[in-house]
Design a protein around this motif. Structure first.
Motif, PDB file in Angstrom:
ATOM      1  N   ASP A  72      28.880 -32.235  30.921  1.00 16.09           N
ATOM      2  CA  ASP A  72      28.228 -31.324  31.857  1.00 16.09           C
ATOM      3  C   ASP A  72      28.416 -31.842  33.270  1.00 16.09           C
ATOM      4  O   ASP A  72      28.720 -33.014  33.481  1.00 16.09           O
ATOM      5  CB  ASP A  72      26.720 -31.255  31.560  1.00 16.09           C
ATOM      6  CG  ASP A  72      26.438 -30.349  30.375  1.00 16.09           C
ATOM      7  OD1 ASP A  72      27.349 -29.598  29.975  1.00 16.09           O
ATOM      8  OD2 ASP A  72      25.308 -30.402  29.862  1.00 16.09           O
ATOM      9  N   GLU A  73      28.168 -30.965  34.236  1.00 11.85           N
ATOM     10  CA  GLU A  73      28.449 -31.367  35.611  1.00 11.85           C
ATOM     11  C   GLU A  73      27.506 -32.464  36.110  1.00 11.85           C
ATOM     12  O   GLU A  73      27.810 -33.141  37.080  1.00 11.85           O
ATOM     13  CB  GLU A  73      28.407 -30.157  36.553  1.00 11.85           C
ATOM     14  CG  GLU A  73      27.079 -29.453  36.589  1.00 11.85           C
ATOM     15  CD  GLU A  73      27.170 -28.167  37.414  1.00 11.85           C
ATOM     16  OE1 GLU A  73      26.391 -28.033  38.359  1.00 11.85           O
ATOM     17  OE2 GLU A  73      28.029 -27.327  37.102  1.00 11.85           O
ATOM     18  N   TYR A  76      28.195 -37.319  36.104  1.00 14.85           N
ATOM     19  CA  TYR A  76      29.158 -37.682  37.140  1.00 14.85           C
ATOM     20  C   TYR A  76      30.153 -38.720  36.652  1.00 14.85           C
ATOM     21  O   TYR A  76      29.770 -39.785  36.185  1.00 14.85           O
ATOM     22  CB  TYR A  76      28.423 -38.239  38.355  1.00 14.85           C
ATOM     23  CG  TYR A  76      27.582 -37.223  39.076  1.00 14.85           C
ATOM     24  CD1 TYR A  76      28.181 -36.229  39.846  1.00 14.85           C
ATOM     25  CD2 TYR A  76      26.202 -37.250  38.992  1.00 14.85           C
ATOM     26  CE1 TYR A  76      27.427 -35.302  40.514  1.00 14.85           C
ATOM     27  CE2 TYR A  76      25.423 -36.320  39.665  1.00 14.85           C
ATOM     28  CZ  TYR A  76      26.049 -35.340  40.428  1.00 14.85           C
ATOM     29  OH  TYR A  76      25.301 -34.419  41.081  1.00 14.85           O
ATOM     30  N   GLY A  77      31.438 -38.392  36.777  1.00 11.47           N
ATOM     31  CA  GLY A  77      32.487 -39.368  36.511  1.00 11.47           C
ATOM     32  C   GLY A  77      32.789 -39.594  35.041  1.00 11.47           C
ATOM     33  O   GLY A  77      33.667 -40.376  34.711  1.00 11.47           O
ATOM     34  N   ARG A  92      24.545 -42.631  40.355  1.00 11.70           N
ATOM     35  CA  ARG A  92      25.674 -41.789  40.763  1.00 11.70           C
ATOM     36  C   ARG A  92      25.192 -40.471  41.359  1.00 11.70           C
ATOM     37  O   ARG A  92      25.745 -39.979  42.342  1.00 11.70           O
ATOM     38  CB  ARG A  92      26.588 -41.503  39.550  1.00 11.70           C
ATOM     39  CG  ARG A  92      27.435 -42.689  39.171  1.00 11.70           C
ATOM     40  CD  ARG A  92      28.434 -42.340  38.073  1.00 11.70           C
ATOM     41  NE  ARG A  92      29.225 -43.528  37.740  1.00 11.70           N
ATOM     42  CZ  ARG A  92      30.165 -43.555  36.800  1.00 11.70           C
ATOM     43  NH1 ARG A  92      30.432 -42.472  36.085  1.00 11.70           N
ATOM     44  NH2 ARG A  92      30.847 -44.661  36.559  1.00 11.70           N
ATOM     45  N   ALA A 133      25.868 -39.355  45.059  1.00 12.48           N
ATOM     46  CA  ALA A 133      26.588 -38.102  45.279  1.00 12.48           C
ATOM     47  C   ALA A 133      25.862 -37.230  46.286  1.00 12.48           C
ATOM     48  O   ALA A 133      26.472 -36.602  47.153  1.00 12.48           O
ATOM     49  CB  ALA A 133      26.731 -37.350  43.956  1.00 12.48           C
TER      50      ALA A 133
END
Lengths: 569, 569
Positions: free
Chosen positions: A57-58, A61-62, A472, A476
């Protein structure tokens, strides 16, 4: 009593007369789309159906991919006899390289599935360490307690199977991903007769694909896409560029058949497309005469109306071939006025914007873009309501567990099963990790095994946890301010700094005044601490963090991460 | 010659006989959904239609909203006479607080639009500094060169208007966002007769809403939603919770009417819903008897079948009321078995997953969830193909510019206009910043003004640029390793450190060995530099960055940001 019934009796005797329950333990795929994996335990034997990954899922992150937690299998290593693969999609085979590193057991699957698994294991340089066992649809693998029967079904990949598990207390059918296609491209229809036969003899449990449970009616046959393709090919006067899933070999076959009919050479673009089309041809699933296939280097030698280019990128993936074509960064293919681009796929939830962007770019460059929203150029691989009702009617299971779906899909599928006669008390909407124990008459969730998502990032498997993800997310959204100050602890004075370094916060050249102010604040905080004989780093750091945080929030309503580093000299 | 024609003559004389062209300069809303804003320049006069924001794409880490670049307007400050608002949606009014701070000009709009703008300006504590001018649909605002006529249309918010700009060289019609609703809730139909009248007299230019240009047929009337609501309310036996856009006042009216009919008290939840429903009632757009409205505190005093709760959160926004209800974090509303939750909206592209999550959570907690995919509980506010053809037929414009859409929408809308008789050479698919110059017979894009997206993050407007965003992306996907080393430059020795601090990279407690290795690498790099008499910080930092980067990538296939800080003592 026939041979197999005799064996059933023998197998029952092994548990010394006492009937032990069958345990069903989903390790992934429930309440989510992806990372399908289910364990079945009987007596001292465990088998596993599928071993898939999920796409992140968005908010992850990473993260490259997500795999199931298999602590339960590792703890019971000696019991686990094999992984049985229903078909070769990523969400059913993608976790194999990671899981087989932790627990090396045989993997059973049909030829096409194993072909795709081999590509994967080669990538991970572990093909020679793994045991792959090829089975034919219809074949029965006999273990001590289980007999595992592969039953052909239809899906958006060749050689897909349902699995019937014959156990001492009855038969459990796992549908796998399926649709009922009365006119499949390879003319190999789902074995509905075997479904009916099992149903007639009595099925204990059905676990079935819920992906399209919210959709009424029937999923259209793959062949219907061919009709649309034929229509499009018949009127195209320029190049045709078609993007689809590489593993949808029947789609590739139909695209190829149209190309051959209209004298178009076929070039494949994108690593996945090249690998899979080659494997599918070698294994005998994709039939294209050698002389109709050309490399991308050769397309310049042919007129536009004699070319079909088949690409990856139907989901707008950032590095895939079609995305590069749309962005004019593809090495061989640049959109020309008159190109027809066919996106023969539907966007997977979450990819809608990426796909739109690709479509807009292609149209802007002059292509005539055909996609699902404006033409019937794709069909699903999953059964809709009427097909789900059909297999209920054939199997008439005593117990039902909907699988492969978010909660709303499972919930709706459970309602469908109940309306077809399954007792409400015998319908179980499970969660990953649940242990469902079944005997011939009752079912009950009796416990929970470890479950969850293991995150893969680069070479790291499971080393990214919630704290790293939280950092993260914070980095972000807000960036970071690093504050470095060197302190002479003996004399209690700052001897260098504070140095203020920020990343992802503000464009520093335009914010010198702000950075100066932060520097002053830190100087004051540190001097004040030292004056008050506070020499514990943690306390000084907390003061820095608090004061800088307050200042920045007051000034800018932002909350960057503040990272104080004290160098003690 | 009537009065207005006389004035037209006078106005023409002002440019001393020489006909200057009309310039159309879109500053936002083309090739995108959002931040709608268009400038029109004639002679020494500029007017602006709309002033909207866009919601950030997911790659705009940490950004709150996106507004148009208005450098062009600021440069021509003295020419700009006003901003004319078609309707009160965020993508048409949301940038006002930011733009009015840069260039304070009068804002013209209908009562409902100004009501929503007032709420916004109050939030920014700038209401008293701004000039808001209320206009009635049908009214004509006269400036030196322009006459600006508001023409009622239909949309998913009351008091929405198209705008006809009467200029010395002809009439330009900007449709605004619209649909043709033959049975609007407030019985105020789009003024198609005025459209026809203008068309009869001759329209130079039409700019029209392209949002639904890809959809065939007609958009259903808002009233059709009322029929579905009525059906749902008639069979509900528990609480009804309805989520929709607060600004969709006609939807609120229909929900309220059903509630009143079935004796249900109405409670509003969510800040936006409370503000807008209050404003709409005060302004005379929403009619609910005082005694039917209760506060959330009071819902516990009523039986379930006498309650309707109207909430924000139809897009799954993380802090909105319905999302909090689904997550069991709402202060007043907890889902009970028997609750009916109606999501009376469609997910905006990009929000699909968030909405799915809310639906799953609600069903899991026992609610019966009704949403667009399973029932007709929402209609669009934008015109489909047939309606777009209708206004072409009424206006018969000489020039056509499709607006409000991604490229594919604009492209398809242009084709529709051409098929209705607009000359291909007179159809312009513009980009933001383009300067389209029209005279009575020809049109041409003659230049470009500054355009683009200005990012709003907290209090900062435009201080986040590509470099900061690139850093945020990198930080999000890979985290950061900060390396601090204190060097005695005179004696060329390390006197403290290296200290290694990472965030968003790995969970440090499990990676001590790795961090130790990084520390050793940095020590070696720095010592080697000092040995070789390299004392330039930049060079030492680059060496640290390169070596640590290589090591981490080899070991983990990850690329965290490396931030070396050297403290010189």
């Amino acid at each position: 009593m026939n041979k197999s019934e005799l064996e059933e009796v023998k197998s029952n005797k092994k548990v010394r007369g006492k009937k032990v329950p069958l345990k069903i333990i989903p390790l992934g795929g429930l309440g989510e789309i992806g990372k399908n994996m289910t364990a079945f335990e009987y007596n001292d034997e465990i088998i596993v159906i599928d071993c898939g990954l999920a796409f992140p899922d968005e908010d992850l992150y990473g993260i490259d991919s997500v795999i199931p937690d298999v602590t339960f299998l590792i703890k019971n290593k000696e019991k686990v006899k094999g992984i049985f693969i229903t078909h070769g999609h990523e969400d059913h085979i993608g976790a194999l390289p990671y899981i087989l590193k932790q627990i090396n057991i045989p993997v059973y699957g049909t030829k096409m599935s194993l072909g795709l698994i081999e590509i994967k294991l080669k990538d991970h340089k572990m093909l020679n360490d793994c045991t792959l066992v090829m089975v034919e649809p219809g074949e029965l693998i006999k273990l001590d307690n289980f007999k595992v029967e592969f039953i052909r079904n239809n899906h958006s990949i060749p050689d897909s199977c349902s699995i019937a598990l014959h156990t001492p207390i009855g038969v459990a059918v796992h549908s796998g991903d399926f649709k009922v296609d009365f006119t499949p491209i390879d003319e190999k229809m789902m074995n509905l007769q075997r479904y009916a036969e099992l149903g007639k003899r009595g099925v204990l449990l059905l676990m079935a694909d819920s992906t399209n449970a919210l959709h009424k009616g029937y999923t259209m046959s793959e062949k219907s896409v061919g009709e649309t393709l034929e229509h499009l090919f018949s009127k195209a006067s320029g190049r045709i560029i078609v993007s689809t899933f590489a593993s949808n070999v029947h789609r590739l076959q139909q695209i190829s058949d149209c190309s051959i009919k209209y004298g178009r050479k076929i070039a494949f673009s994108g690593r996945g497309m090249e690998n899979v089309s080659e494997a599918a041809r070698a294994l005998g699933y994709l039939f294209i005469p050698e002389d109709m296939i050309i490399s991308l280097d050769e397309i310049k030698n042919y007129p536009n109306d004699k070319l079909t280019i088949v690409t990856t990128g139907s989901q707008g993936e950032s590095m895939a071939a079609l995305t590069r074509i749309a962005a004019s960064t593809h090495r061989h293919v640049h959109i020309q006025e008159g190109d027809m681009v066919i996106i023969s796929a539907a966007p997977i939830p979450g990819n809608e914007k990426a796909v739109s962007n690709v479509i807009n770019d292609l149209i802007e460059k002059g292509a005539n873009v055909i996609y699902k929203a404006i033409q019937d150029i794709h069909v699903s691989g999953h059964a809709c309501e009427q097909e789900l009702r059909l297999i209920q009617a054939l199997l008439k299971p005593k117990f039902f567990v909907p699988v492969h779906g978010e909660y709303r899909h499972l919930f709706t599928h459970a309602k469908i099963a109940q309306s077809m006669g399954v007792d409400k008390a015998n319908t179980f909407i499970l969660e990953n990790g649940d242990v469902l124990e079944l005997n011939k008459t009752n079912g009950e969730v009796t416990g929970k095994v470890p479950f969850g998502r293991v995150l893969v990032d680069g070479m790291g498997v499971g080393d990214i946890g919630n704290m790293v993800l939280r950092d993260r997310k914070n980095l972000a959204e807000n960036g970071i301010i690093t504050v470095v100050v060197a302190i002479d602890m003996k004399n209690k004075i700052i001897i260098s700094g504070p140095d203020i370094v920020s990343r992802g916060f503000v464009y520093v050249r335009n914010s010198e005044e702000l950075i100066d102010q932060v520097r002053d604040i830190v100087t004051n905080v540190v001097e004040s601490c030292l004056d008050r004989n506070i020499t514990q780093w943690a306390e000084i750091k907390n003061s820095i963090r608090r004061e800088v945080d307050n200042f920045v929030y007051d000034r800018m309503k932002r909350k960057p991460m503040i990272l104080p580093v004290i160098v003690e000299i």
